[in-house]
Every structure is written in structure tokens, then in C-alpha cells.
Design an enzyme around this catalytic site. Structure first.
Site, PDB file in Angstrom:
ATOM      1  N   ASP A  36      42.013  19.074  87.227  1.00  0.00           N
ATOM      2  CA  ASP A  36      41.754  18.648  85.846  1.00  0.00           C
ATOM      3  C   ASP A  36      42.171  17.195  85.698  1.00  0.00           C
ATOM      4  O   ASP A  36      42.996  16.692  86.457  1.00  0.00           O
ATOM      5  CB  ASP A  36      42.537  19.523  84.848  1.00  0.00           C
ATOM      6  CG  ASP A  36      41.898  19.572  83.464  1.00  0.00           C
ATOM      7  OD1 ASP A  36      41.476  20.668  83.035  1.00  0.00           O
ATOM      8  OD2 ASP A  36      41.818  18.502  82.815  1.00  0.00           O
ATOM      9  N   ASP A  59      39.014  14.197  89.151  1.00  0.00           N
ATOM     10  CA  ASP A  59      37.819  14.039  88.325  1.00  0.00           C
ATOM     11  C   ASP A  59      36.667  14.665  89.110  1.00  0.00           C
ATOM     12  O   ASP A  59      36.357  14.215  90.224  1.00  0.00           O
ATOM     13  CB  ASP A  59      37.590  12.535  88.090  1.00  0.00           C
ATOM     14  CG  ASP A  59      36.343  12.251  87.260  1.00  0.00           C
ATOM     15  OD1 ASP A  59      35.479  13.146  87.143  1.00  0.00           O
ATOM     16  OD2 ASP A  59      36.242  11.128  86.741  1.00  0.00           O
ATOM     17  N   CYS A  86      34.954  25.155  85.391  1.00  0.00           N
ATOM     18  CA  CYS A  86      35.037  25.149  83.919  1.00  0.00           C
ATOM     19  C   CYS A  86      35.103  23.732  83.341  1.00  0.00           C
ATOM     20  O   CYS A  86      35.011  23.576  82.134  1.00  0.00           O
ATOM     21  CB  CYS A  86      36.273  25.898  83.439  1.00  0.00           C
ATOM     22  SG  CYS A  86      36.147  27.680  83.611  1.00  0.00           S
ATOM     23  N   TYR A 161      23.671  17.940  76.404  1.00  0.00           N
ATOM     24  CA  TYR A 161      24.499  19.109  76.738  1.00  0.00           C
ATOM     25  C   TYR A 161      23.616  20.252  77.266  1.00  0.00           C
ATOM     26  O   TYR A 161      23.904  20.851  78.301  1.00  0.00           O
ATOM     27  CB  TYR A 161      25.281  19.533  75.497  1.00  0.00           C
ATOM     28  CG  TYR A 161      26.281  20.632  75.744  1.00  0.00           C
ATOM     29  CD1 TYR A 161      27.434  20.388  76.479  1.00  0.00           C
ATOM     30  CD2 TYR A 161      26.089  21.916  75.225  1.00  0.00           C
ATOM     31  CE1 TYR A 161      28.374  21.400  76.704  1.00  0.00           C
ATOM     32  CE2 TYR A 161      27.011  22.927  75.440  1.00  0.00           C
ATOM     33  CZ  TYR A 161      28.153  22.660  76.179  1.00  0.00           C
ATOM     34  OH  TYR A 161      29.070  23.651  76.396  1.00  0.00           O
ATOM     35  N   LYS A 165      23.575  21.984  81.024  1.00  0.00           N
ATOM     36  CA  LYS A 165      23.851  23.414  81.219  1.00  0.00           C
ATOM     37  C   LYS A 165      22.622  24.133  81.782  1.00  0.00           C
ATOM     38  O   LYS A 165      22.747  25.076  82.564  1.00  0.00           O
ATOM     39  CB  LYS A 165      24.295  24.043  79.890  1.00  0.00           C
ATOM     40  CG  LYS A 165      25.619  23.471  79.351  1.00  0.00           C
ATOM     41  CD  LYS A 165      26.755  23.628  80.344  1.00  0.00           C
ATOM     42  CE  LYS A 165      28.107  23.284  79.756  1.00  0.00           C
ATOM     43  NZ  LYS A 165      29.199  23.448  80.720  1.00  0.00           N
ATOM     44  N   PHE A 194      33.423  30.253  71.830  1.00  0.00           N
ATOM     45  CA  PHE A 194      34.758  30.729  72.222  1.00  0.00           C
ATOM     46  C   PHE A 194      35.839  29.882  71.584  1.00  0.00           C
ATOM     47  O   PHE A 194      35.689  28.670  71.438  1.00  0.00           O
ATOM     48  CB  PHE A 194      34.898  30.726  73.757  1.00  0.00           C
ATOM     49  CG  PHE A 194      34.363  31.979  74.364  1.00  0.00           C
ATOM     50  CD1 PHE A 194      32.995  32.232  74.361  1.00  0.00           C
ATOM     51  CD2 PHE A 194      35.205  32.940  74.876  1.00  0.00           C
ATOM     52  CE1 PHE A 194      32.489  33.416  74.864  1.00  0.00           C
ATOM     53  CE2 PHE A 194      34.709  34.131  75.387  1.00  0.00           C
ATOM     54  CZ  PHE A 194      33.352  34.365  75.382  1.00  0.00           C
TER      55      PHE A 194
HETATM   56  P1  NAD Z   1      38.274  22.504  77.032  1.00  0.00           P
HETATM   57  O1  NAD Z   1      37.993  21.143  76.507  1.00  0.00           O
HETATM   58  O2  NAD Z   1      39.357  23.331  76.427  1.00  0.00           O
HETATM   59  O3  NAD Z   1      38.543  22.420  78.614  1.00  0.00           O
HETATM   60  C1  NAD Z   1      37.787  21.606  79.458  1.00  0.00           C
HETATM   61  C2  NAD Z   1      38.711  21.000  80.497  1.00  0.00           C
HETATM   62  O4  NAD Z   1      37.912  20.223  81.397  1.00  0.00           O
HETATM   63  C3  NAD Z   1      39.778  20.036  79.910  1.00  0.00           C
HETATM   64  O5  NAD Z   1      41.064  20.403  80.367  1.00  0.00           O
HETATM   65  C4  NAD Z   1      39.351  18.674  80.458  1.00  0.00           C
HETATM   66  O6  NAD Z   1      40.464  17.814  80.733  1.00  0.00           O
HETATM   67  C5  NAD Z   1      38.622  19.055  81.734  1.00  0.00           C
HETATM   68  N1  NAD Z   1      37.682  18.010  82.171  1.00  0.00           N
HETATM   69  C6  NAD Z   1      36.753  17.355  81.434  1.00  0.00           C
HETATM   70  N2  NAD Z   1      36.100  16.452  82.190  1.00  0.00           N
HETATM   71  C7  NAD Z   1      36.627  16.554  83.443  1.00  0.00           C
HETATM   72  C8  NAD Z   1      36.368  15.890  84.683  1.00  0.00           C
HETATM   73  N3  NAD Z   1      35.447  14.917  84.786  1.00  0.00           N
HETATM   74  N4  NAD Z   1      37.092  16.248  85.768  1.00  0.00           N
HETATM   75  C9  NAD Z   1      38.043  17.218  85.690  1.00  0.00           C
HETATM   76  N5  NAD Z   1      38.335  17.871  84.541  1.00  0.00           N
HETATM   77  C10 NAD Z   1      37.638  17.538  83.442  1.00  0.00           C
HETATM   78  O7  NAD Z   1      36.861  23.255  76.944  1.00  0.00           O
HETATM   79  P2  NAD Z   1      36.483  24.815  77.069  1.00  0.00           P
HETATM   80  O8  NAD Z   1      36.045  25.236  75.723  1.00  0.00           O
HETATM   81  O9  NAD Z   1      37.496  25.588  77.790  1.00  0.00           O
HETATM   82  O10 NAD Z   1      35.176  24.685  77.959  1.00  0.00           O
HETATM   83  C11 NAD Z   1      35.126  25.016  79.334  1.00  0.00           C
HETATM   84  C12 NAD Z   1      33.660  25.032  79.767  1.00  0.00           C
HETATM   85  O11 NAD Z   1      32.979  26.031  79.037  1.00  0.00           O
HETATM   86  C13 NAD Z   1      32.907  23.728  79.496  1.00  0.00           C
HETATM   87  O12 NAD Z   1      32.034  23.485  80.573  1.00  0.00           O
HETATM   88  C14 NAD Z   1      32.129  24.025  78.237  1.00  0.00           C
HETATM   89  O13 NAD Z   1      30.949  23.260  78.156  1.00  0.00           O
HETATM   90  C15 NAD Z   1      31.825  25.490  78.438  1.00  0.00           C
HETATM   91  N6  NAD Z   1      31.553  26.223  77.195  1.00  0.00           N
HETATM   92  C16 NAD Z   1      32.514  26.364  76.234  1.00  0.00           C
HETATM   93  C17 NAD Z   1      32.193  27.056  75.075  1.00  0.00           C
HETATM   94  C18 NAD Z   1      33.196  27.281  73.959  1.00  0.00           C
HETATM   95  O14 NAD Z   1      32.791  27.828  72.940  1.00  0.00           O
HETATM   96  N7  NAD Z   1      34.440  26.904  74.119  1.00  0.00           N
HETATM   97  C19 NAD Z   1      30.905  27.579  74.899  1.00  0.00           C
HETATM   98  C20 NAD Z   1      29.969  27.414  75.904  1.00  0.00           C
HETATM   99  C21 NAD Z   1      30.298  26.731  77.053  1.00  0.00           C
END
Ligand code: NAD
Length: 255
Positions: A36, A59, A86, A161, A165, A194
Site C-alpha cells: 500500500d 505503488d 484491492c 472508473y 473496472k 461498501f
Molecule cells: P480504500 O480507499 O479504503 O482503500 C484503497 C487502498 O488502496 C488505500 O489504502 C490506498 O492507499 C491504496 N492505494 C491507492 N492507490 C494505490 C497505489 N497506486 N499503490 C498501492 N496502493 C494504493 O478503498 P476501498 O473502498 O477499500 O476500495 C478497494 C477496492 O474496491 C478499490 O479498487 C475500489 O475501486 C473497489 N470498490 C470499492 C467499492 C466500495 O463501495 N467501497 C465498490 C466497488 C469497488
């Protein structure tokens, strides 16, 4: 694969769905390395969960970070047999907005982090996984990606986005087909809404109204429910080459 045998790399594992996945794996006797960018949260989790977890600041878009990180993770855990992608970012911008045309570099950035970043981790980790001994079911590993329902019903403002995806959904089958000969499965989860830190900034009213859009259960999903599906995918060897919506039957409207 039994979850207690998991030696997992979890990208974006310092927050939200990734964090819940790390907790699930550890609680069930497996081990995990978090990739992360958020050092503060990653180190916090490492301290809290003890030596079953190791944090690497990486990254996902950077080749060197992931090359080095994957080898470090394999050394730390002895091997890698699970990847959960994720790490991701979201933006909202119209193709033709108030200030003119969609910013092209922002579009590229979202594709870069969400799609190319996931692929970067898959390609490097899969190469290492091919060296694993097979388990009693002939498996060497499992890769789980995170798309979104926006891959199928993207809203206005989600061109970048949804494209990122949709790309993840599209590459799931060809990669699963290719890695089948090594006993490595590839699956994708497409979450609906979520409750993660992404939503923490919203007032309770807004969260409730988003939750009401979900037919059943009429609420935001809990990150642990995502992690529960990760566990099922890890444990069920027939799940391969497919994207599963995890969304309480929501179908997003145009806006
Ligand atoms: P979040 O923001 O809580 O967690 C995402 C994490 O990814 C963060 O800790 C961030 O630091 C890390 N990150 C971002 N860019 C990065 C990079 N270049 N390298 C390494 N780490 C990186 O988000 P979340 O809600 O837990 O989402 C997780 C995944 O699920 C994402 O891909 C998001 O698009 C997808 N998603 C989430 C939801 C939702 O409702 N929360 C819905 C559909 C899809």
C-alpha cells in the site's frame, strides 16, 4: 486451498476491503503482506496484527516497487500462493464538464492505478507462483481482483472508473485460461456499495440514502462481507475465470 495455508499479497491492504481481507486471512491462520502507499495505516495494521502481517510501501503502478515487493514478500512468508488486488482509486468527472473536456491525464491515472496496477501485480506474482509445489488439489495459487458494479452499470461521471473496472473484468478469463496449466486460478469480485473509509466523509443521512438504493439488504455492505467472498474463492477450487457481483441486487442508475 485452505485459508490457513494462505501466503497472500494484498494490495490496498491498509484500508477498507483490503484491510478486511488481511484480517480475515490472519484470523484464519494464514499470513499476509500488505502492499500500500499509505505507510501510516499499513504500519499501524502491522503493529496491531503481529508477525503474521508485514507491510511494504509499494505503488502498484511501479514495476520496480512490485518486483522488489513480491520477492520480499516471498522471502518473508516462504512463498506466495494468493494475491488479492484491492488497491484502487475513484474519480468523478464528466466527459464534457463545466470547465470543458475531461482531463486526459486524470483519465490515464485511473486506468493506470486500477487496471495496469492490478495487471502489474498479477504478472509478477504469477511468475513467482509458478515455482510453488502443487497442493493436493493440483493448485499453485489463486488471484482475486476487485472490479466494481461500475464495470457494468457505470454512472454519468464514471467514464474513467468504469473503463478501468471493465478492463479488469475483461482480462479475468484470458489470464485464468493461460494460468490454468500452472494450477493458478483467477477470479474477480465486482462490489456494489461498501462501507469503507471512502464513505466516512459522507453524513449519515447520505449513507442511509445510498443504502436504501440496495434492494436487499437495504444498506451498504460491510467490508467483512467482501472478505467472506474472498475466503470462499480461496477455498473453492471450481471458482475460476469469472466475475462475481457482490451487491445486494443493486443496479446503478444513470446518475
Ligand atoms: P480504500 O480507499 O479504503 O482503500 C484503497 C487502498 O488502496 C488505500 O489504502 C490506498 O492507499 C491504496 N492505494 C491507492 N492507490 C494505490 C497505489 N497506486 N499503490 C498501492 N496502493 C494504493 O478503498 P476501498 O473502498 O477499500 O476500495 C478497494 C477496492 O474496491 C478499490 O479498487 C475500489 O475501486 C473497489 N470498490 C470499492 C467499492 C466500495 O463501495 N467501497 C465498490 C466497488 C469497488
Amino acid at each position: 486451498m485452505q485459508i490457513n495455508t494462505c501466503r497472500a499479497v494484498v494490495t490496498g491492504g491498509a484500508s477498507g476491503l483490503g484491510e478486511a481481507t488481511v484480517r480475515k486471512i490472519i484470523q484464519n491462520g494464514g499470513r499476509a503482506v500488505i502492499f500500500d502507499q499509505s505507510e501510516e495505516k499499513g504500519l499501524q495494521l502491522q503493529t496491531e496484527l503481529g508477525e503474521a502481517v508485514f507491510f511494504i510501501k509499494a505503488d502498484v503502478t511501479k514495476e520496480e516497487d512490485i518486483q522488489e515487493g513480491v520477492h520480499q514478500a516471498a522471502d518473508y512468508m516462504g512463498s506466495i500462493n494468493t494475491v488479492v488486488n484491492c488497491a484502487g482509486i475513484g474519480i468523478a468527472e464528466k466527459v464534457i464538464g463545466r470547465n470543458g473536456a475531461h482531463n486526459l491525464s486524470l483519465f490515464s491515472k485511473v486506468i493506470h492505478v486500477n487496471l495496469i496496477g492490478s495487471f502489474n501485480v498479477i504478472r509478477i506474482a504469477a511468475a513467482v507462483m509458478t515455482g510453488n509445489e502443487v497442493n493436493e488439489q493440483g493448485e499453485r495459487g489463486v488471484i482475486i481482483n476487485t472490479a466494481s458494479v461500475a464495470a457494468f452499470d457505470g454512472q454519468i461521471g464514471q467514464a474513467a472508473y468504469s473503463a478501468s473496472k471493465g478492463g479488469i473484468v475483461g482480462m479475468t478469463l484470458p489470464i485464468a485460461r493461460e494460468l490454468a496449466r500452472y494450477g493458478i486460478r483467477v477470479m474477480t469480485i465486482a462490489p456494489g456499495l461498501f462501507h469503507t473509509p471512502m464513505f466516512d466523509t459522507l453524513p449519515q443521512e447520505a449513507k442511509d440514502s445510498l443504502g436504501k438504493m440496495v434492494p436487499f439488504p437495504s444498506r451498504l455492505g460491510y467490508p467483512n462481507e467482501y472478505a467472506q467472498l474472498v475466503q470462499s474463492i480461496i477455498e473453492n477450487p471450481m471458482l475460476n475465470g469469472e466475475t462475481i457481483r457482490l451487491d445486494g441486487a443493486i443496479r446503478m442508475q444513470p446518475k
